[in-house]
Design an enzyme around this catalytic site. Structure first.
Site, PDB file in Angstrom:
ATOM      1  N   ARG A  58       1.782  10.701 -15.932  1.00 29.08           N
ATOM      2  CA  ARG A  58       0.830  11.121 -14.910  1.00 29.08           C
ATOM      3  C   ARG A  58      -0.558  10.687 -14.897  1.00 29.08           C
ATOM      4  O   ARG A  58      -1.120  10.617 -13.610  1.00 29.08           O
ATOM      5  CB  ARG A  58       0.997  12.601 -14.777  1.00 29.08           C
ATOM      6  CG  ARG A  58       0.403  13.298 -13.540  1.00 29.08           C
ATOM      7  CD  ARG A  58       0.859  14.562 -12.907  1.00 29.08           C
ATOM      8  NE  ARG A  58       1.470  15.421 -13.911  1.00 29.08           N
ATOM      9  CZ  ARG A  58       0.574  16.367 -14.630  1.00 29.08           C
ATOM     10  NH1 ARG A  58      -0.604  16.400 -14.481  1.00 29.08           N
ATOM     11  NH2 ARG A  58       1.207  17.138 -15.542  1.00 29.08           N
ATOM     12  N   ASP A 184     -10.123   1.175   4.270  1.00 27.30           N
ATOM     13  CA  ASP A 184      -8.529   0.743   3.893  1.00 27.30           C
ATOM     14  C   ASP A 184      -8.424  -0.880   4.054  1.00 27.30           C
ATOM     15  O   ASP A 184      -8.543  -1.292   5.260  1.00 27.30           O
ATOM     16  CB  ASP A 184      -7.945   1.327   4.806  1.00 27.30           C
ATOM     17  CG  ASP A 184      -6.331   1.452   4.926  1.00 27.30           C
ATOM     18  OD1 ASP A 184      -5.967   0.018   4.085  1.00 27.30           O
ATOM     19  OD2 ASP A 184      -5.570   2.388   5.137  1.00 27.30           O
ATOM     20  N   LYS A 209       2.541  -2.655   0.814  1.00 25.48           N
ATOM     21  CA  LYS A 209       2.859  -3.871   2.132  1.00 25.48           C
ATOM     22  C   LYS A 209       2.608  -5.353   1.519  1.00 25.48           C
ATOM     23  O   LYS A 209       3.190  -5.454   0.639  1.00 25.48           O
ATOM     24  CB  LYS A 209       1.518  -3.437   3.109  1.00 25.48           C
ATOM     25  CG  LYS A 209       1.633  -2.082   3.611  1.00 25.48           C
ATOM     26  CD  LYS A 209       2.750  -1.573   4.278  1.00 25.48           C
ATOM     27  CE  LYS A 209       2.881   0.099   4.347  1.00 25.48           C
ATOM     28  NZ  LYS A 209       1.656   0.519   5.173  1.00 25.48           N
TER      29      LYS A 209
HETATM   30  C1  LIG Z   1       1.085   1.909   5.308  1.00 22.63           C
HETATM   31  C2  LIG Z   1      -0.340   2.124   5.568  1.00 22.63           C
HETATM   32  C3  LIG Z   1      -0.892   3.319   4.807  1.00 22.63           C
HETATM   33  C4  LIG Z   1       0.135   4.185   4.120  1.00 22.63           C
HETATM   34  O1  LIG Z   1       0.635   3.905   2.956  1.00 22.63           O
HETATM   35  P1  LIG Z   1       2.059   4.083   2.348  1.00 22.63           P
HETATM   36  O2  LIG Z   1       2.146   3.491   0.919  1.00 22.63           O
HETATM   37  O3  LIG Z   1       2.930   4.120   3.551  1.00 22.63           O
HETATM   38  O4  LIG Z   1       1.637   5.721   1.982  1.00 22.63           O
HETATM   39  C5  LIG Z   1      -2.156   3.262   4.985  1.00 22.63           C
HETATM   40  N1  LIG Z   1      -2.872   2.348   5.713  1.00 22.63           N
HETATM   41  C6  LIG Z   1      -2.376   1.486   6.359  1.00 22.63           C
HETATM   42  C7  LIG Z   1      -3.111   0.397   6.968  1.00 22.63           C
HETATM   43  C8  LIG Z   1      -1.002   1.204   6.123  1.00 22.63           C
HETATM   44  O5  LIG Z   1      -0.539   0.042   6.861  1.00 22.63           O
END
Ligand SMILES: *Cc1c(COP(=O)(O)O)cnc(C)c1O
Length: 430
Positions: A58, A184, A209
């Site tokens: 964890r 992000d 992604k």
């Molecule tokens: C998919 C996504 C998230 C969230 O990520 P998860 O892995 O699905 O929790 C956050 N920011 C962006 C830009 C995303 O495309």
């Protein structure tokens, strides 16, 4: 020694042959816990005097540690903490700065899940978030600041609307206000842009992604640039500058200096809230990162060809892709993403919502699903899916109009992708 190129680091950073077996690929350390050498090492590990020893998955794991070192390296940060999802990354990045009674300012053009987190779930925790609709307007950011603001937040390239954040501008405003900027960087990945190089303080990712690239595992990461000085105004960051009762009065800032933010995120927030990533997922992620530059170059080439094709279609009203000349964020894209703004694009068909639904239903090569950044090409209608919990005003603030269709260009042959889109276009308009 000169630093290795990005292509070399995406393969080698953080990894070395396994000391126990010589395994060249990073093994999956599928174990919940690790045997301590003796009672002294166990006590040092629990008291954070020993940060090298793995104790419990964890908190840390050798497979995941390679992911952390590699992504810190690729983003030009000083360290990283990998977590169970992109949502966990953005939530913990904010919760490590803001507590009940605090405030955050965010660009409105956001992934739908992040918008829900900020607008509703953080509100339940007593943290308020104000959204800036025009993220290019410095006055709008400044007007939203309050004495209790603890962070500014934005997406380097927004999902799905393709807004390019002027990172230098927003970082400047954050630093005037004495707070860090969190970016992000999921959509472009560090191959196409590195927000920390432009003044951002923290980077978060959904590694689900393009970093993974294969659409098989959910994960996230928080990377720290290490430059924001949380000790300059200690009263503003009590979490990092006051004794922590859960570690016998340890003061994170005093003990760990520039690593305090990440160490607290790992040893308080991941420890207590629990969103640890599985070493199996970390292994999958490493397989993806090793080919990131090759994949992103092809993703961008396919996205660009699709955007240009869409733009020439008489039944397409608008195309949102900052790689296209004439796009509102084209100049910003050339400045921050000279090798291309990624492979997420969106467009509006004439005929709005109904034509959009018919279009999505008639594609056969594009998969209709809620993800981006897969080798496979993907399509979705955000207004009825990823952004459906938002009302229309909130959707529009995030760049989502009722007829908007989002594509994530995969790595297939471009002729096959365009043929599929052409069939969809014919069916959409009967
Ligand atoms: C998919 C996504 C998230 C969230 O990520 P998860 O892995 O699905 O929790 C956050 N920011 C962006 C830009 C995303 O495309």
């Amino acid at each position: 020694m000169t630093r290795w190129s990005f292509e070399t680091r995406q393969i080698h950073a953080g990894a070395s042959p396994d000391p126990a077996t010589g395994a060249r690929a990073t093994p999956i350390y599928a174990t919940s816990s690790f045997v301590f050498a003796d009672a002294g090492q166990a006590a040092d590990s629990f008291a954070l005097r020993d940060l090298e020893t793995h104790a419990y998955t964890r908190l840390s794991n050798p497979t995941t540690a390679v992911v952390e070192e590699r992504l810190a390296d690729l983003e030009n940060g000083i360290g990283a903490v990998a977590v169970a999802s992109g949502q966990a990354a953005s939530a913990l990045a904010v919760l490590n700065l803001a507590r009940a009674g605090d405030h955050v300012v965010s660009a409105a053009a956001l992934y739908g899940g992040t918008f829900n987190l900020f607008a509703y779930t953080l509100a339940d925790f007593g943290i308020t978030v104000d959204f800036v609709t025009d993220a290019d307007d410095p006055a709008a950011w400044r007007a939203a600041l309050r004495p209790n603001t603890k962070a500014l937040y934005g997406e380097s390239v927004s999902n799905p609307s393709g807004a390019v954040l002027d990172v230098e501008l927003v970082a400047g405003i954050a630093h005037e206000a004495g707070v860090p900027l969190i970016v992000d960087n999921t959509v472009p990945t560090p191959f196409l842009t590195r927000p920390l190089d432009h003044g951002a303080d923290l980077v978060v990712h959904s590694t689900t992604k393009f970093l993974s690239g294969h659409g098989t595992g959910i994960g996230g990461v928080v990377v720290d640039g290490g430059k924001f000085d949380f000790q300059a105004s200690p009263e503003r960051w009590p979490q990092l500058n006051q004794p922590d009762p859960s570690y016998q009065g340890l003061v994170f800032g005093e003990r760990f200096g520039s690593l305090a933010y990440l160490l607290r995120l790992r040893t308080k927030l991941v420890r207590d809230l629990g969103p640890a990533v599985s070493p199996f997922t970390s292994f999958l992620l490493l397989q993806g990162i090793e080919t990131l530059s090759l994949r992103m170059t092809r993703h961008v080439a396919n996205a660009r060809a699709i955007a240009e094709w869409l733009w020439a279609q008489p039944l397409v009203e608008r195309v949102h892709y900052p790689g296209l000349p004439g796009d509102r964020w084209h100049e910003a894209a050339l400045r921050y993403l000279p090798d291309g703004p990624g492979a997420v694009l969106a467009f509006e068909l004439t005929g709005g919502l109904e034509a959009g639904k018919r279009f999505v239903d008639s594609l056969s090569l594009f998969s209709h699903l809620a993800n981006i950044g897969d080798v496979r090409s993907l399509v979705i209608h955000p207004a009825s899916t990823t952004h459906a919990q938002l009302d229309e005003t909130q959707q529009r603030a995030g760049g989502v109009t009722p007829g908007l269709i989002r594509l994530s260009a995969g790595l297939e042959g471009i002729g096959d992708l365009l043929a599929d889109l052409e069939r969809g276009m014919e069916k959409a308009h009967g």
